[in-house]
Design a protein around this motif. Sequence first.
Motif, mmCIF file in Angstrom:
data_model
loop_
_atom_site.group_PDB
_atom_site.id
_atom_site.type_symbol
_atom_site.label_atom_id
_atom_site.label_comp_id
_atom_site.label_asym_id
_atom_site.label_seq_id
_atom_site.Cartn_x
_atom_site.Cartn_y
_atom_site.Cartn_z
ATOM 1 N N SER A 108 0.815 -1.209 0.000
ATOM 2 C CA SER A 108 0.000 0.000 0.000
ATOM 3 C C SER A 108 0.853 1.265 0.000
ATOM 4 O O SER A 108 0.343 2.350 -0.236
ATOM 5 N N ALA A 109 2.161 1.134 0.256
ATOM 6 C CA ALA A 109 3.014 2.317 0.260
ATOM 7 C C ALA A 109 3.174 2.910 -1.134
ATOM 8 O O ALA A 109 3.508 4.079 -1.285
ATOM 9 N N ASN A 110 2.911 2.089 -2.146
ATOM 10 C CA ASN A 110 3.183 2.497 -3.521
ATOM 11 C C ASN A 110 2.611 3.874 -3.863
ATOM 12 O O ASN A 110 3.358 4.808 -4.150
ATOM 13 N N TRP A 111 1.329 4.006 -3.820
ATOM 14 C CA TRP A 111 0.717 5.272 -4.225
ATOM 15 C C TRP A 111 0.968 6.385 -3.227
ATOM 16 O O TRP A 111 1.079 7.547 -3.598
ATOM 17 N N PHE A 112 1.059 6.034 -1.942
ATOM 18 C CA PHE A 112 1.301 7.078 -0.941
ATOM 19 C C PHE A 112 2.672 7.709 -1.147
ATOM 20 O O PHE A 112 2.841 8.913 -0.999
ATOM 21 N N GLU A 113 3.659 6.892 -1.493
ATOM 22 C CA GLU A 113 4.996 7.447 -1.728
ATOM 23 C C GLU A 113 5.029 8.260 -3.009
ATOM 24 O O GLU A 113 5.692 9.298 -3.076
ATOM 25 N N ARG A 114 4.294 7.794 -3.998
ATOM 26 C CA ARG A 114 4.207 8.592 -5.225
ATOM 27 C C ARG A 114 3.595 9.956 -4.920
ATOM 28 O O ARG A 114 4.014 10.978 -5.461
ATOM 29 N N GLU A 115 2.603 9.946 -4.039
ATOM 30 C CA GLU A 115 1.942 11.199 -3.692
ATOM 31 C C GLU A 115 2.909 12.149 -2.992
ATOM 32 O O GLU A 115 2.991 13.334 -3.324
ATOM 33 N N ALA A 116 3.671 11.616 -2.027
ATOM 34 C CA ALA A 116 4.620 12.471 -1.300
ATOM 35 C C ALA A 116 5.704 12.988 -2.245
ATOM 36 O O ALA A 116 6.174 14.119 -2.118
ATOM 37 N N PHE A 117 6.077 12.163 -3.203
ATOM 38 C CA PHE A 117 7.057 12.605 -4.204
ATOM 39 C C PHE A 117 6.468 13.730 -5.047
ATOM 40 O O PHE A 117 7.109 14.760 -5.291
ATOM 41 N N ASP A 118 5.242 13.552 -5.456
ATOM 42 C CA ASP A 118 4.599 14.532 -6.314
ATOM 43 C C ASP A 118 4.430 15.859 -5.587
ATOM 44 O O ASP A 118 4.778 16.922 -6.106
ATOM 45 N N LEU A 119 3.918 15.799 -4.377
ATOM 46 C CA LEU A 119 3.544 17.030 -3.687
ATOM 47 C C LEU A 119 4.717 17.694 -2.965
ATOM 48 O O LEU A 119 4.710 18.896 -2.750
ATOM 49 N N TYR A 120 5.716 16.903 -2.544
ATOM 50 C CA TYR A 120 6.817 17.484 -1.775
ATOM 51 C C TYR A 120 8.183 17.285 -2.416
ATOM 52 O O TYR A 120 9.170 17.826 -1.944
ATOM 53 N N GLY A 121 8.262 16.480 -3.439
ATOM 54 C CA GLY A 121 9.562 16.227 -4.039
ATOM 55 C C GLY A 121 10.448 15.333 -3.195
ATOM 56 O O GLY A 121 11.668 15.363 -3.309
ATOM 57 N N ILE A 122 9.844 14.537 -2.337
ATOM 58 C CA ILE A 122 10.615 13.588 -1.539
ATOM 59 C C ILE A 122 10.865 12.342 -2.388
ATOM 60 O O ILE A 122 9.923 11.791 -2.967
ATOM 61 N N VAL A 123 12.116 11.929 -2.453
ATOM 62 C CA VAL A 123 12.456 10.783 -3.299
ATOM 63 C C VAL A 123 12.500 9.512 -2.451
ATOM 64 O O VAL A 123 13.081 9.514 -1.365
ATOM 65 N N TYR A 124 11.836 8.484 -2.915
ATOM 66 C CA TYR A 124 11.843 7.208 -2.198
ATOM 67 C C TYR A 124 12.699 6.227 -2.985
ATOM 68 O O TYR A 124 12.315 5.798 -4.072
ATOM 69 N N GLN A 125 13.835 5.912 -2.398
ATOM 70 C CA GLN A 125 14.784 5.051 -3.084
ATOM 71 C C GLN A 125 14.279 3.610 -3.113
ATOM 72 O O GLN A 125 13.886 3.089 -2.071
ATOM 73 N N GLY A 126 14.296 3.027 -4.280
ATOM 74 C CA GLY A 126 13.840 1.643 -4.388
ATOM 75 C C GLY A 126 12.375 1.528 -4.760
ATOM 76 O O GLY A 126 11.845 0.425 -4.851
ATOM 77 N N HIS A 127 11.720 2.654 -4.960
ATOM 78 C CA HIS A 127 10.316 2.610 -5.396
ATOM 79 C C HIS A 127 10.271 2.174 -6.853
ATOM 80 O O HIS A 127 11.019 2.693 -7.677
#
Lengths: 244, 417
Positions: A152-171
């Motif tokens: 379930s982290a998939n879309w939530f991390e995409r959202e944080a990347f989109d809105l804040y520019g936070i990069v999730y390594q390994g996504h």
Amino acid sequence: MADKLQNLADRLGAAFGDRIVKLTQALGEITIEVKPADLHAVMLELRDRPEFRFDQLIDVCGVDYIAYGQDEWITEEASWSGFSRGVTGPSTGRLGITGIYGVHEVKSSGGRRFASVYHLLSVELNHRLRVKSFAEDDEFPVFDSVVDIWDSANWFEREAFDLYGIVYQGHPDLRRILTDYGFVGHPFRKDFPLIGNVEVRYDPEKGRVVYQPVTIEPRVLVPRVIREDNRYTDQAPTGERPNG
Amino acid sequence: MAEFRSYTINFGPQHPSAHGVLRLVLEMDGEVVRRADPHIGLLHRATEKLAESKPFIQSVPYMDRLDYVSMMCNEHGYVLALEKMLGIQVPIRAQYIRVMFDEITRILNHLMWLGAHALDVGAMTVFLYCFREREDLMDCYEAVSGARMHAAYYRPGGVYRDLPDKMPQYQPSPFRSEKDLKYLNEARQGSLLDFLEDFTNRFPKLVDEYETLLTDNRIWKQRLVDIAVVSPERALALGFTGPMLRGSGIAWDLRRTQPYEVYDQLEFDIPVGTNGDCYDRYLVRVEEMRQSNRIIKQCIDWLRKNPGPVMADNHKVTPPSREAMKDDMESLIHHFKLFTEGFSVPEGEVYAAVEAPKGEFGVYVISDGANKPYRLKIRPPGYTHLAAMDEMVRGHMLSDVTTVMGTIDIVFGEIDR
């Protein structure tokens, strides 16, 4: 209920020791802060250890702490000069707007800027936990992705990347999700203006929709005010910053 | 045998069964879906960012517009978070009213879902039946708040006002005969509670009607049974909540496991599925409507017997009465401060969740002690469900995509925020 919470806090302390930077217990909830380097390992243990069994990741949320604790209205010392009527300068509600003097610089809050907050839930043991982690680098915030632990982290991390520019390594698929195709910037950052940077309109000459710089003026209707309230003396601001 | 070539098609963003604005990019192999990639965000309004620029109370109406078919449940999540931070106790009568309207909302939502789901799958009649009952429940919304959908009825500290003593009636009109008027107003002679009681007595029969049309219907079963099977383990990993999780056989319901308001004093059962397919999720939701009806009945009984305040009397947070404002200086000041600057929420962070009709609706608020939230994060249940779309439709036929979309019960207001 309080016992259960204390019990969980004790077990967290015993299991992770000094990998937990800070453990806070407030309003019936437990928050632990971990370093980005430890994040993935701690999360994996939180899911798999029999005393935690956090089988669900409820939410991942990016936070931008840059303007934390900044208000727009002088409340204490204003009596001498009278209160101001409106918010005009580069205050929190108007951060990042491009005026005739260029882009208003963001006043740093003196702490780390970006955080990633995870809400975990154990359906089996019926308890919740909040895990918070602050990125080391304000310019390029990076965290390890937890998609391999909870899908379930998939879309939530995409959202944080989109809105804040936070990069999730390994996504596996870190694309923008909520904003438009070809959007520029990260809209939920505090230095992104509420009115946006561009607006769309139909151009009859070109016969298509065009982007142009926004034509509206930013306004703050109700100024942001921080009041020390003696009703909450037991939880009064301690002076320490959550991102410090 | 004809040769099939794999190709990509666009489903939506303007497709009647895309339930709003979903663009689904489907990679097809003949008629079989190989991969689904939902593109969302076409309804993104940055609710969370807007909330950061407004005093807390002004964001309540934004909550209605998230999941716009379960309005009051969203408000509930938001006010619950604020109350937790402010440490206010909500009067017991207000708690019962909230529970009652949460359940009315659940029925409203499930009726909308059932109608739309059946329509997607090809049954027209159910849609008309469902909307008939939705009308009655929306009248209840209107009676308490003045708005049929976007009520803004829940406020931090209670609910906006007490239940009306008189249910509004239909007025004579040249387009309505005397007989019709009498029929329409038959249940509206008394108070709102009388009207609701009449509804709760009628409703179980009406659910039977829907079930007659669907449950044993051969076409309905062919389209739903064994479609999009999700095992309990996968349901947990994918972050499913609400009926989606219960359909997979996990008896998890926040109303029971982490009760809020007065749910721990009410009797209701939690239906669970066994196979985790679309048909089980259908059965779970239909049973939930019956259970909601039961809860509403209990609330009506309690509310009849126990009058009392519906708003906390902490006037640093809740507005004072108009009468008090007229001759009491302090009330006037409170009123002025509340509606200009708003109340300040103590520094800290909180997460509050309610069992919304679609699953766990959570609100995470970070406050730095100001009159506006520093960060507001809304955790919509549909978001994780739609994220699992790819896994659920893989290997199914194109026609099953609409079935899966129906079973998820997606509403883009909450997914895109």
